[in-house]
Design an enzyme around this catalytic site. Sequence first.
Site, mmCIF file in Angstrom:
data_model
loop_
_atom_site.group_PDB
_atom_site.id
_atom_site.type_symbol
_atom_site.label_atom_id
_atom_site.label_comp_id
_atom_site.label_asym_id
_atom_site.label_seq_id
_atom_site.Cartn_x
_atom_site.Cartn_y
_atom_site.Cartn_z
ATOM 1 N N LYS A 115 0.814 -1.219 0.000
ATOM 2 C CA LYS A 115 0.000 0.000 0.000
ATOM 3 C C LYS A 115 0.848 1.269 0.000
ATOM 4 C CE LYS A 115 -4.170 -2.102 1.858
ATOM 5 N NZ LYS A 115 -3.675 -3.507 1.947
HETATM 6 C C1 LIG Z 1 -4.212 -4.608 1.232
HETATM 7 C C2 LIG Z 1 -3.393 -5.839 1.079
HETATM 8 C C3 LIG Z 1 -3.729 -6.856 0.164
HETATM 9 C C4 LIG Z 1 -4.986 -6.807 -0.694
HETATM 10 O O1 LIG Z 1 -4.950 -5.793 -1.649
HETATM 11 P P1 LIG Z 1 -6.316 -5.350 -2.389
HETATM 12 O O2 LIG Z 1 -5.938 -4.176 -3.211
HETATM 13 O O3 LIG Z 1 -7.258 -4.995 -1.279
HETATM 14 O O4 LIG Z 1 -6.764 -6.499 -3.180
HETATM 15 C C5 LIG Z 1 -2.887 -7.936 0.042
HETATM 16 N N1 LIG Z 1 -1.779 -8.057 0.808
HETATM 17 C C6 LIG Z 1 -1.417 -7.104 1.695
HETATM 18 C C7 LIG Z 1 -0.192 -7.305 2.512
HETATM 19 C C8 LIG Z 1 -2.196 -5.954 1.863
HETATM 20 O O5 LIG Z 1 -1.834 -5.021 2.756
#
Ligand SMILES: *Cc1c(COP(=O)(O)O)cnc(C)c1O
Length: 478
Positions: A115
């Site tokens: 993120k």
């Molecule tokens: C948020 C997250 C995901 C999922 O991502 P999306 O965009 O919600 O599909 C997968 N792995 C980690 C470590 C995350 O923080």
Amino acid sequence: MASVTYSSTRGGQKNLDFRTVVMTGLAHDRGLFVPDSIPTVTTEEVESWRGLSYADLAVKVLSKFVKEDQVPADKLEDIVKRSCAAFRHEDVTPVIDVAGHAVLELFHGPTFAFKDVALQMLGNFFEYFLETGSNGGRLAVLGATSGDTGSAAIYGLRGKKGIDCIILFPRGRVSPIQERQMTTVEDSNIHCVAVEGTFDDCQDLVKASFNTPEFRDRVKLGAVNSINWCRVLAQTTYYFWSYLRVTDKAELKDKPVSYSVPTGNFGDILAGFYAKKMGLNVGKLVVATNENDILHRFFTKGEYHREPIAKSISPSMDICVSSNFERYLFFLAGNDSEKLASWMKTFETTKKLDISGDLLQKAQSDFTSARADTKMTLDVIKEYNDKHNYVMCPHTAVGVSAIRQLGEVNSTMVCLATAHDGKFPAAVKQAIDPLPDAPKQLAVLSELPTRVSDCPNDLKQVQEFMEKRIAERIASQA
Ligand SMILES: *Cc1c(COP(=O)(O)O)cnc(C)c1O
């Protein structure tokens, strides 16, 4: 040339510019903003980007959508470069070969999860738009978190001019590392609030605050959740980047490249879908879910049915509905906002949406899917550590398990590694004992001072807290 414009999936807002869409987040009709047209790239153009650094490539990809009428070219370059500079690896998102496939490591940013890629960028865009007149120069970002989003938002917004960032989390219910990643940040514009309640309570407080127009306008409320278009756009770059790194190998040149993406809210994989629509030579897009498998059920059976959340060892994918999925449904509905709005109405009232026939075939030609339970996930973590000396976080392992289940382990398959294993020691320890040493930035968290405010699960008190904090900060800057 003019920038791409955006409209709501539900038809209530049309032809808005990038600035408005980024500052607004969710459309007023509760739809999501989607691009009115998707810019294209040719094979030759992608080829001409092969020698670029990650940051220079990101500038090329973003400037397909964002032209001088929104952000001057030198400013866009500055925003992108500063966002990339927050990463510890010179490639920003390095690609490595493991066990006969590629791994795209997205966890070299400040909070050790993917993120960061989007939230570093979003923070810099917010700052630029505020500096140049949006919102009267101030924004109060309010978010609820059960883990990764809060810390990534905090690191994206810390120290940013004109911005206050208030993150609500359920007291005692986020992991110790995730809590400390949030509460050890000392910048005065960051306000962590431990709420006496559950994650849903926190989310309800956020929603209720946005639904109090007078409060919303007075404090200039903004959101950072995963539906912000800027986050999807920022993520498209690493699909181009990893495509180029895989096809750097002479024998793989001109081959389509496939991606396995551990999925929750469908934001990460949606960026891959847009990269494909732009013209990138993408093969398969694999939707990899944990036990919360609403998306896997959709892509195998055409059933998008809401079920209760199950607690898994990959908590950042524990969702019961997928907040970005509406953007893909809009595409499936043939960009018909009336049809999409009626689908969403059906889903909101019955908790079910079914598709079949040609539509299901269409969906299955865009995506394949698989689901990994706890045992499958732990088995993959253990095997990769034992045989390949590679340690994965549980989310990444769900993606790797998916390609093994589908028989798609090959040299043009890229598994997205979404977090560092050191963030999820309790889960990884069930597969690997003793644990590898955690990165020093995570290891020191337990020794740093923390700053957090407690608040009851009460809308009035949360809003009073926010107004008081924001007023104090404005006074201190005057
Ligand atoms: C948020 C997250 C995901 C999922 O991502 P999306 O965009 O919600 O599909 C997968 N792995 C980690 C470590 C995350 O923080």
